[in-house]
Design a protein around this motif. Structure first.
Motif, PDB file in Angstrom:
ATOM      1  N   ILE A  23       2.839  10.663  14.557  1.00 47.44           N
ATOM      2  CA  ILE A  23       3.808  10.814  15.658  1.00 47.44           C
ATOM      3  C   ILE A  23       4.433  12.203  15.553  1.00 47.44           C
ATOM      4  N   THR A  24       4.567  12.892  16.696  1.00 46.43           N
ATOM      5  CA  THR A  24       5.305  14.158  16.720  1.00 46.43           C
ATOM      6  C   THR A  24       6.745  13.867  17.133  1.00 46.43           C
ATOM      7  N   VAL A  25       7.685  14.491  16.419  1.00 43.62           N
ATOM      8  CA  VAL A  25       9.104  14.325  16.767  1.00 43.62           C
ATOM      9  C   VAL A  25       9.621  15.652  17.317  1.00 43.62           C
ATOM     10  N   TYR A  26      10.220  15.607  18.496  1.00 44.71           N
ATOM     11  CA  TYR A  26      10.832  16.801  19.093  1.00 44.71           C
ATOM     12  C   TYR A  26      12.351  16.676  19.001  1.00 44.71           C
ATOM     13  N   PRO A  27      12.986  17.592  18.276  1.00 46.19           N
ATOM     14  CA  PRO A  27      14.453  17.554  18.202  1.00 46.19           C
ATOM     15  C   PRO A  27      15.038  18.246  19.433  1.00 46.19           C
ATOM     16  N   ALA A  28      14.940  17.583  20.566  1.00 51.61           N
ATOM     17  CA  ALA A  28      15.280  18.251  21.835  1.00 51.61           C
ATOM     18  C   ALA A  28      15.494  17.215  22.927  1.00 51.61           C
ATOM     19  N   ARG A  29      16.074  17.673  24.022  1.00 50.42           N
ATOM     20  CA  ARG A  29      16.165  16.824  25.211  1.00 50.42           C
ATOM     21  C   ARG A  29      14.767  16.655  25.809  1.00 50.42           C
ATOM     22  N   ALA A  30      14.540  15.529  26.467  1.00 46.57           N
ATOM     23  CA  ALA A  30      13.225  15.270  27.070  1.00 46.57           C
ATOM     24  C   ALA A  30      12.859  16.381  28.051  1.00 46.57           C
ATOM     25  N   GLU A  31      13.851  16.865  28.806  1.00 43.62           N
ATOM     26  CA  GLU A  31      13.584  17.907  29.802  1.00 43.62           C
ATOM     27  C   GLU A  31      12.990  19.150  29.132  1.00 43.62           C
ATOM     28  N   GLU A  32      13.468  19.460  27.918  1.00 47.24           N
ATOM     29  CA  GLU A  32      12.944  20.631  27.190  1.00 47.24           C
ATOM     30  C   GLU A  32      11.523  20.356  26.691  1.00 47.24           C
ATOM     31  N   VAL A  33      11.285  19.124  26.236  1.00 48.78           N
ATOM     32  CA  VAL A  33       9.943  18.768  25.748  1.00 48.78           C
ATOM     33  C   VAL A  33       8.936  18.895  26.894  1.00 48.78           C
ATOM     34  N   LEU A  34       9.371  18.543  28.100  1.00 51.22           N
ATOM     35  CA  LEU A  34       8.464  18.591  29.256  1.00 51.22           C
ATOM     36  C   LEU A  34       8.204  20.017  29.736  1.00 51.22           C
ATOM     37  N   GLU A  35       8.954  20.983  29.200  1.00 55.45           N
ATOM     38  CA  GLU A  35       8.664  22.402  29.497  1.00 55.45           C
ATOM     39  C   GLU A  35       7.438  22.865  28.712  1.00 55.45           C
ATOM     40  N   VAL A  36       7.140  22.171  27.588  1.00 50.66           N
ATOM     41  CA  VAL A  36       6.086  22.671  26.686  1.00 50.66           C
ATOM     42  C   VAL A  36       4.959  21.671  26.437  1.00 50.66           C
ATOM     43  N   THR A  37       5.076  20.457  26.984  1.00 48.44           N
ATOM     44  CA  THR A  37       4.000  19.468  26.807  1.00 48.44           C
ATOM     45  C   THR A  37       3.734  18.779  28.144  1.00 48.44           C
ATOM     46  N   THR A  38       2.581  18.095  28.213  1.00 49.31           N
ATOM     47  CA  THR A  38       2.362  17.180  29.338  1.00 49.31           C
ATOM     48  C   THR A  38       2.168  15.783  28.758  1.00 49.31           C
ATOM     49  N   GLN A  39       2.573  14.775  29.516  1.00 53.71           N
ATOM     50  CA  GLN A  39       2.555  13.395  29.042  1.00 53.71           C
ATOM     51  C   GLN A  39       1.990  12.495  30.122  1.00 53.71           C
ATOM     52  N   GLY A  40       1.438  11.351  29.682  1.00 53.58           N
ATOM     53  CA  GLY A  40       1.061  10.320  30.648  1.00 53.58           C
ATOM     54  C   GLY A  40       2.302   9.537  31.053  1.00 53.58           C
ATOM     55  N   ALA A  41       2.863   8.811  30.090  1.00 53.04           N
ATOM     56  CA  ALA A  41       4.048   7.993  30.380  1.00 53.04           C
ATOM     57  C   ALA A  41       5.252   8.464  29.573  1.00 53.04           C
ATOM     58  N   LEU A  42       6.389   8.572  30.239  1.00 52.18           N
ATOM     59  CA  LEU A  42       7.662   8.674  29.519  1.00 52.18           C
ATOM     60  C   LEU A  42       8.182   7.255  29.414  1.00 52.18           C
ATOM     61  N   VAL A  43       8.579   6.827  28.225  1.00 50.20           N
ATOM     62  CA  VAL A  43       9.149   5.486  28.065  1.00 50.20           C
ATOM     63  C   VAL A  43      10.580   5.643  27.548  1.00 50.20           C
ATOM     64  N   ALA A  44      11.436   4.684  27.879  1.00 49.57           N
ATOM     65  CA  ALA A  44      12.813   4.779  27.397  1.00 49.57           C
ATOM     66  C   ALA A  44      13.480   3.420  27.444  1.00 49.57           C
ATOM     67  N   ARG A  45      14.407   3.247  26.506  1.00 47.53           N
ATOM     68  CA  ARG A  45      15.284   2.079  26.521  1.00 47.53           C
ATOM     69  C   ARG A  45      16.689   2.542  26.168  1.00 47.53           C
ATOM     70  N   GLY A  46      17.660   2.125  26.978  1.00 48.59           N
ATOM     71  CA  GLY A  46      19.062   2.305  26.624  1.00 48.59           C
ATOM     72  C   GLY A  46      19.553   3.736  26.643  1.00 48.59           C
ATOM     73  N   VAL A  47      18.925   4.611  27.410  1.00 51.62           N
ATOM     74  CA  VAL A  47      19.288   6.033  27.334  1.00 51.62           C
ATOM     75  C   VAL A  47      20.306   6.421  28.400  1.00 51.62           C
ATOM     76  N   ALA A  48      20.042   6.078  29.634  1.00 52.86           N
ATOM     77  CA  ALA A  48      20.938   6.488  30.728  1.00 52.86           C
ATOM     78  C   ALA A  48      20.614   5.649  31.958  1.00 52.86           C
ATOM     79  N   SER A  49      21.513   5.704  32.938  1.00 52.78           N
ATOM     80  CA  SER A  49      21.273   4.987  34.198  1.00 52.78           C
ATOM     81  C   SER A  49      20.062   5.608  34.905  1.00 52.78           C
ATOM     82  N   LEU A  50      19.476   4.847  35.827  1.00 57.45           N
ATOM     83  CA  LEU A  50      18.359   5.377  36.625  1.00 57.45           C
ATOM     84  C   LEU A  50      18.749   6.671  37.318  1.00 57.45           C
ATOM     85  N   LYS A  51      19.948   6.681  37.884  1.00 55.23           N
ATOM     86  CA  LYS A  51      20.388   7.876  38.626  1.00 55.23           C
ATOM     87  C   LYS A  51      20.386   9.104  37.716  1.00 55.23           C
TER      88      LYS A  51
END
Ligand SMILES: C[S@@+](CC[C@H](N)C(=O)[O-])C[C@H]1O[C@@H](n2cnc3c(N)ncnc32)[C@H](O)[C@@H]1O
Length: 225
Positions: free
Chosen positions: A131-159
Protein backbone atom coordinates in the motif's frame (compact mmCIF):
# COMPACT_ATOMS: atom_id res chain seq x y z
CA UNK A 1 -14.36 16.23 13.12
CA UNK A 2 -15.32 12.62 12.64
CA UNK A 3 -18.69 12.23 10.95
CA UNK A 4 -19.18 8.58 11.74
CA UNK A 5 -22.59 8.05 13.26
CA UNK A 6 -22.41 6.90 16.89
CA UNK A 7 -26.08 6.20 17.61
CA UNK A 8 -26.86 3.97 20.62
CA UNK A 9 -26.74 0.25 19.96
CA UNK A 10 -30.14 -1.03 18.80
CA UNK A 11 -29.47 -4.47 20.34
CA UNK A 12 -27.66 -5.99 23.29
CA UNK A 13 -24.20 -6.81 21.92
CA UNK A 14 -22.45 -9.90 23.19
CA UNK A 15 -18.90 -9.47 24.46
CA UNK A 16 -16.45 -11.47 22.42
CA UNK A 17 -13.03 -12.71 23.43
CA UNK A 18 -11.65 -12.89 19.91
CA UNK A 19 -12.11 -11.34 16.51
CA UNK A 20 -12.91 -14.79 15.12
CA UNK A 21 -15.93 -15.06 17.46
CA UNK A 22 -17.24 -11.61 16.44
CA UNK A 23 -16.78 -12.41 12.74
CA UNK A 24 -18.66 -15.68 13.19
CA UNK A 25 -21.49 -13.86 15.02
CA UNK A 26 -21.86 -11.57 11.99
CA UNK A 27 -21.58 -14.42 9.52
CA UNK A 28 -18.84 -12.66 7.54
CA UNK A 29 -17.18 -14.75 4.86
CA UNK A 30 -13.48 -14.22 5.63
CA UNK A 31 -10.73 -16.81 5.13
CA UNK A 32 -8.51 -17.94 8.01
CA UNK A 33 -5.42 -16.22 6.55
CA UNK A 34 -7.29 -12.97 6.02
CA UNK A 35 -8.72 -13.14 9.53
CA UNK A 36 -5.19 -13.53 10.95
CA UNK A 37 -4.04 -10.44 8.99
CA UNK A 38 -7.10 -8.45 10.03
CA UNK A 39 -6.51 -9.39 13.64
CA UNK A 40 -2.86 -8.29 13.37
CA UNK A 41 -4.06 -4.95 11.95
CA UNK A 42 -6.63 -4.60 14.76
CA UNK A 43 -3.97 -5.19 17.42
CA UNK A 44 -1.56 -2.64 15.91
CA UNK A 45 -4.39 -0.12 15.53
CA UNK A 46 -5.47 -0.53 19.16
CA UNK A 47 -1.84 -0.22 20.31
CA UNK A 48 -1.47 3.07 18.38
CA UNK A 49 -4.84 4.21 19.70
CA UNK A 50 -3.32 4.37 23.21
CA UNK A 51 -1.04 7.16 21.93
CA UNK A 52 -3.13 8.93 19.29
CA UNK A 53 -6.89 9.00 18.88
CA UNK A 54 -7.68 6.95 15.77
CA UNK A 55 -10.76 4.86 16.52
CA UNK A 56 -13.62 4.38 18.96
CA UNK A 57 -14.08 0.81 17.80
CA UNK A 58 -12.07 -0.80 20.55
CA UNK A 59 -14.10 -3.95 21.16
CA UNK A 60 -14.13 -7.02 18.94
CA UNK A 61 -17.85 -6.48 18.29
CA UNK A 62 -17.38 -2.86 17.17
CA UNK A 63 -14.32 -3.58 15.05
CA UNK A 64 -16.15 -6.43 13.30
CA UNK A 65 -19.65 -4.91 13.05
CA UNK A 66 -18.44 -1.47 11.97
CA UNK A 67 -14.99 -1.62 10.36
CA UNK A 68 -15.05 -5.11 8.87
CA UNK A 69 -18.71 -5.18 7.88
CA UNK A 70 -18.39 -1.81 6.08
CA UNK A 71 -15.27 -2.98 4.27
CA UNK A 72 -16.75 -6.35 3.27
CA UNK A 73 -19.77 -4.54 1.79
CA UNK A 74 -17.57 -1.97 0.01
CA UNK A 75 -15.30 -4.70 -1.39
CA UNK A 76 -18.25 -6.17 -3.33
CA UNK A 77 -18.48 -3.03 -5.47
CA UNK A 78 -14.90 -2.58 -6.63
CA UNK A 79 -13.69 -3.87 -9.98
CA UNK A 80 -11.07 -6.56 -10.39
CA UNK A 81 -7.59 -5.01 -10.20
CA UNK A 82 -8.93 -1.49 -9.68
CA UNK A 83 -6.72 1.36 -8.43
CA UNK A 84 -8.31 2.59 -5.21
CA UNK A 85 -7.50 5.64 -3.08
CA UNK A 86 -8.89 5.71 0.47
CA UNK A 87 -9.59 9.39 1.14
CA UNK A 88 -9.14 10.42 4.80
CA UNK A 89 -8.02 7.02 5.92
CA UNK A 90 -7.47 8.01 9.61
CA UNK A 91 -6.58 4.72 11.34
CA UNK A 92 -6.78 2.83 8.02
CA UNK A 93 -10.47 2.04 7.47
CA UNK A 94 -11.54 1.09 4.90
CA UNK A 95 -8.23 1.01 2.96
CA UNK A 96 -6.20 -1.43 5.06
CA UNK A 97 -8.86 -4.13 5.55
CA UNK A 98 -9.75 -3.66 1.88
CA UNK A 99 -6.16 -4.43 0.80
CA UNK A 100 -6.29 -7.57 2.97
CA UNK A 101 -9.69 -8.74 1.68
CA UNK A 102 -9.05 -7.81 -1.97
CA UNK A 103 -5.34 -8.36 -2.77
CA UNK A 104 -6.11 -7.87 -6.49
CA UNK A 105 -6.67 -4.12 -5.86
CA UNK A 106 -3.93 -1.49 -5.90
CA UNK A 107 -4.73 0.40 -2.71
CA UNK A 108 -3.37 3.78 -1.63
CA UNK A 109 -4.23 5.70 1.53
CA UNK A 110 -4.11 9.40 2.25
CA UNK A 111 -4.70 11.59 5.26
CA UNK A 112 -4.22 15.33 5.54
CA UNK A 113 -3.01 15.07 9.16
CA UNK A 114 0.73 14.31 9.23
CA UNK A 115 0.76 12.25 12.43
CA UNK A 116 -2.07 10.03 11.17
CA UNK A 117 -0.19 9.44 7.90
CA UNK A 118 2.89 8.44 9.87
CA UNK A 119 0.80 5.89 11.80
CA UNK A 120 -0.60 4.59 8.52
CA UNK A 121 2.96 4.16 7.20
CA UNK A 122 3.87 2.22 10.32
CA UNK A 123 0.79 -0.03 10.07
CA UNK A 124 1.40 -0.78 6.40
CA UNK A 125 5.10 -1.55 7.02
CA UNK A 126 4.34 -3.83 9.98
CA UNK A 127 1.69 -5.71 8.04
CA UNK A 128 3.94 -5.90 4.95
CA UNK A 129 1.08 -4.72 2.72
CA UNK A 130 1.71 -3.33 -0.79
CA UNK A 131 0.00 0.00 0.00
CA UNK A 132 1.25 3.52 -0.77
CA UNK A 133 0.53 6.15 1.88
CA UNK A 134 0.25 9.81 0.85
CA UNK A 135 0.62 12.29 3.71
CA UNK A 136 -1.60 14.79 1.93
CA UNK A 137 -5.11 15.90 1.12
CA UNK A 138 -6.85 13.77 -1.52
CA UNK A 139 -7.01 16.80 -3.83
CA UNK A 140 -3.19 16.98 -3.77
CA UNK A 141 -2.84 13.24 -4.41
CA UNK A 142 -5.08 13.62 -7.46
CA UNK A 143 -2.67 16.24 -8.86
CA UNK A 144 0.01 13.53 -9.18
CA UNK A 145 -1.84 10.21 -9.58
CA UNK A 146 -4.82 8.75 -11.40
CA UNK A 147 -7.26 6.39 -9.68
CA UNK A 148 -10.18 4.16 -10.57
CA UNK A 149 -12.22 4.56 -7.39
CA UNK A 150 -11.92 7.00 -4.53
CA UNK A 151 -13.41 5.38 -1.43
CA UNK A 152 -14.21 7.07 1.87
CA UNK A 153 -15.98 6.65 5.16
CA UNK A 154 -16.69 9.32 7.75
CA UNK A 155 -14.67 12.09 6.12
CA UNK A 156 -17.06 14.89 5.16
CA UNK A 157 -20.57 15.62 3.92
CA UNK A 158 -21.38 14.96 0.26
CA UNK A 159 -21.48 18.70 -0.37
CA UNK A 160 -17.99 19.23 1.05
CA UNK A 161 -16.47 16.23 -0.65
CA UNK A 162 -17.93 17.00 -4.06
CA UNK A 163 -16.75 20.60 -3.73
CA UNK A 164 -13.17 19.49 -2.93
CA UNK A 165 -13.13 16.94 -5.74
CA UNK A 166 -14.89 19.01 -8.43
CA UNK A 167 -11.64 20.15 -10.17
CA UNK A 168 -10.20 16.61 -10.15
CA UNK A 169 -12.68 14.36 -11.97
CA UNK A 170 -10.14 13.86 -14.79
CA UNK A 171 -7.95 11.97 -12.30
CA UNK A 172 -10.48 9.31 -11.17
CA UNK A 173 -13.50 7.40 -12.47
CA UNK A 174 -15.85 7.29 -9.51
CA UNK A 175 -16.39 8.04 -5.87
CA UNK A 176 -17.63 5.14 -3.72
CA UNK A 177 -18.80 6.15 -0.25
CA UNK A 178 -19.86 4.32 2.89
CA UNK A 179 -22.61 6.39 4.52
CA UNK A 180 -25.10 6.12 7.37
CA UNK A 181 -28.78 6.90 6.91
CA UNK A 182 -28.18 10.68 6.93
CA UNK A 183 -27.03 10.30 3.30
CA UNK A 184 -30.49 11.36 2.09
CA UNK A 185 -30.22 14.77 3.82
CA UNK A 186 -26.64 15.09 2.58
CA UNK A 187 -27.83 14.48 -0.98
CA UNK A 188 -30.50 17.18 -0.50
CA UNK A 189 -27.88 19.65 0.69
CA UNK A 190 -25.49 18.77 -2.15
CA UNK A 191 -28.29 19.27 -4.69
CA UNK A 192 -29.32 22.54 -3.06
CA UNK A 193 -25.79 23.92 -3.45
CA UNK A 194 -25.51 22.68 -7.05
CA UNK A 195 -22.51 20.42 -6.46
CA UNK A 196 -24.32 17.36 -7.91
CA UNK A 197 -24.65 19.05 -11.29
CA UNK A 198 -23.31 16.82 -14.07
CA UNK A 199 -22.99 13.91 -11.65
CA UNK A 200 -25.04 10.78 -11.13
CA UNK A 201 -25.52 9.22 -7.69
CA UNK A 202 -26.54 5.58 -7.30
CA UNK A 203 -27.15 3.57 -4.15
CA UNK A 204 -25.26 0.34 -4.83
CA UNK A 205 -26.26 -1.45 -1.63
CA UNK A 206 -27.84 -1.03 1.74
CA UNK A 207 -27.10 -3.29 4.67
CA UNK A 208 -27.79 -3.53 8.38
CA UNK A 209 -25.18 -3.45 11.10
CA UNK A 210 -26.39 -4.73 14.48
CA UNK A 211 -24.53 -1.78 16.04
CA UNK A 212 -25.59 1.02 13.72
CA UNK A 213 -28.68 0.14 11.74
CA UNK A 214 -28.78 0.89 8.04
CA UNK A 215 -25.71 1.90 6.06
CA UNK A 216 -25.36 2.35 2.32
CA UNK A 217 -22.72 2.18 -0.38
CA UNK A 218 -23.09 5.10 -2.78
CA UNK A 219 -21.46 5.51 -6.16
CA UNK A 220 -21.03 8.93 -7.78
CA UNK A 221 -19.89 9.22 -11.38
CA UNK A 222 -20.06 11.84 -14.12
CA UNK A 223 -23.60 11.70 -15.59
CA UNK A 224 -23.96 9.92 -18.94
CA UNK A 225 -25.09 12.20 -21.75
C1 LIG B 1 -13.35 10.89 11.00
S1 LIG B 1 -11.89 10.41 10.26
C2 LIG B 1 -12.40 8.92 9.45
C3 LIG B 1 -11.26 7.96 9.34
C4 LIG B 1 -11.58 6.63 8.63
N1 LIG B 1 -11.95 6.83 7.24
C5 LIG B 1 -12.65 5.83 9.35
O1 LIG B 1 -13.76 5.71 8.83
O2 LIG B 1 -12.38 5.33 10.46
C6 LIG B 1 -11.68 11.54 8.87
C7 LIG B 1 -10.23 11.67 8.40
O3 LIG B 1 -10.22 12.36 7.16
C8 LIG B 1 -9.06 13.19 7.11
N2 LIG B 1 -9.34 14.19 6.06
C9 LIG B 1 -10.27 15.17 6.06
N3 LIG B 1 -10.29 15.81 4.88
C10 LIG B 1 -9.36 15.21 4.07
C11 LIG B 1 -8.91 15.40 2.72
N4 LIG B 1 -9.43 16.36 1.94
N5 LIG B 1 -7.94 14.59 2.24
C12 LIG B 1 -7.40 13.63 3.03
N6 LIG B 1 -7.77 13.41 4.31
C13 LIG B 1 -8.74 14.18 4.83
C14 LIG B 1 -8.92 13.69 8.53
O4 LIG B 1 -7.60 14.07 8.83
C15 LIG B 1 -9.34 12.44 9.34
O5 LIG B 1 -8.24 11.65 9.70
Amino acid sequence: MCLMNETPNPIEVPEFESLAAAVEWLGLDISEDQLAQLDAYRQLLWDWNEKINLTRHTTFAKFAARDLLDTVELAKHLEQGERVLDVGSGGGVPGIPLAILRPDLTVSLCDSVGKKSRVLEDLVANLALPITVYPARAEEVLEVTTQGALVARGVASLKKMLTWLAPHWDAFDRLVLIKGKAWVEERGEARHYGVMKGLQLRRLASYESPLLGESVILSITPAEN
